[in-house]
Design an enzyme around this catalytic site. Sequence first.
Site, PDB file in Angstrom:
ATOM      1  N   ASP A   4       0.864  -1.171   0.000  1.00  0.00           N
ATOM      2  CA  ASP A   4       0.000   0.000   0.000  1.00  0.00           C
ATOM      3  C   ASP A   4       0.915   1.239   0.000  1.00  0.00           C
ATOM      4  OD1 ASP A   4      -2.394   1.645   0.498  1.00  0.00           O
ATOM      5  OD2 ASP A   4      -1.557   1.870   2.504  1.00  0.00           O
ATOM      6  N   ASP A   6      -0.201   5.181   0.843  1.00  0.00           N
ATOM      7  CA  ASP A   6      -0.452   6.205   1.861  1.00  0.00           C
ATOM      8  C   ASP A   6      -0.453   5.620   3.266  1.00  0.00           C
ATOM      9  OD1 ASP A   6      -0.984   8.602   0.188  1.00  0.00           O
ATOM     10  OD2 ASP A   6      -2.601   7.351  -0.592  1.00  0.00           O
ATOM     11  N   THR A 105      -2.687   0.898  -4.381  1.00  0.00           N
ATOM     12  CA  THR A 105      -3.143   2.071  -3.648  1.00  0.00           C
ATOM     13  C   THR A 105      -4.545   2.497  -4.052  1.00  0.00           C
ATOM     14  OG1 THR A 105      -2.683   4.433  -3.263  1.00  0.00           O
ATOM     15  CG2 THR A 105      -1.936   3.504  -5.352  1.00  0.00           C
ATOM     16  N   SER A 106      -5.242   3.129  -3.115  1.00  0.00           N
ATOM     17  CA  SER A 106      -6.560   3.686  -3.406  1.00  0.00           C
ATOM     18  C   SER A 106      -6.461   5.053  -4.078  1.00  0.00           C
ATOM     19  CB  SER A 106      -7.382   3.818  -2.115  1.00  0.00           C
ATOM     20  OG  SER A 106      -7.684   2.549  -1.579  1.00  0.00           O
ATOM     21  N   LYS A 137     -10.644  -0.940  -2.734  1.00  0.00           N
ATOM     22  CA  LYS A 137     -10.576  -1.472  -1.376  1.00  0.00           C
ATOM     23  C   LYS A 137     -11.805  -0.984  -0.613  1.00  0.00           C
ATOM     24  CE  LYS A 137      -5.504  -0.964  -1.385  1.00  0.00           C
ATOM     25  NZ  LYS A 137      -4.360  -0.303  -0.740  1.00  0.00           N
ATOM     26  N   ASP A 162      -1.850  -0.286   6.118  1.00  0.00           N
ATOM     27  CA  ASP A 162      -1.929   0.468   7.369  1.00  0.00           C
ATOM     28  C   ASP A 162      -3.355   0.695   7.843  1.00  0.00           C
ATOM     29  OD1 ASP A 162      -2.314   3.919   6.840  1.00  0.00           O
ATOM     30  OD2 ASP A 162      -2.433   2.432   5.250  1.00  0.00           O
TER      31      ASP A 162
END
Length: 217
Positions: A4, A6, A105-106, A137, A162
């Site tokens: 991931d 961020d 990543t989103s 996600k 995270d």
Amino acid sequence: MLFDMDGTLVDSEKLWDVALQELAREYGGELSEDARRSITGTSMAESMRILHDDLGQPERDAEISAAWINARILELFRTGLRWQPGAFALLGAVRAAGIPTALVTSSGRALVEIALDTLGRDNFDAVVCGDEVVAAKPHPEPYLTAARLLDVPIERCVAIEDSATGVASALASGAAVLAVPETPLPATDGVHQVDSLAGANLEFLVGLLVRRAGATG
């Protein structure tokens, strides 16, 4: 290895805090701590829904708000990103060992392109962005897509996350999951939590796969 971005590789959540609070104040309110926590790891559309609902303004246009946030966060990302503790060393060790690696990543592609100036484009064999999948996600699609692009069975992948949303996505995909949450997440089978990546190394990651295989075997 599936990373991931961020809050996991880079300490960018503080920048998102700035942008989200600035938008909330632009709308005459303050984003609550509970709403901010709920936003972490979600798609932009879901983030804007949470923000609008938290402000008591559900009628606002999510696309307009998203455009505002995207423009502001691009400015903030250009000021420079800081690596999370241990992340740079771990990513370097993974790459040095020749292990296929993906960024999952989103965040949208435009933002990720700026982040890659810090992360290093050569550090990833594949990049899956939030605006390039049908289901973001916590759906498993982002991680399943990354494993497919790497041509590695998802059961042989370790995903590092995270947020609760990201962990749910990774766990549902079938990957072994390492969580590095800002605040501890509820204990979950198949998810190993650490305070920082500073103590993680290749042996540790291999151990996660071994334990996962033992648990499912």
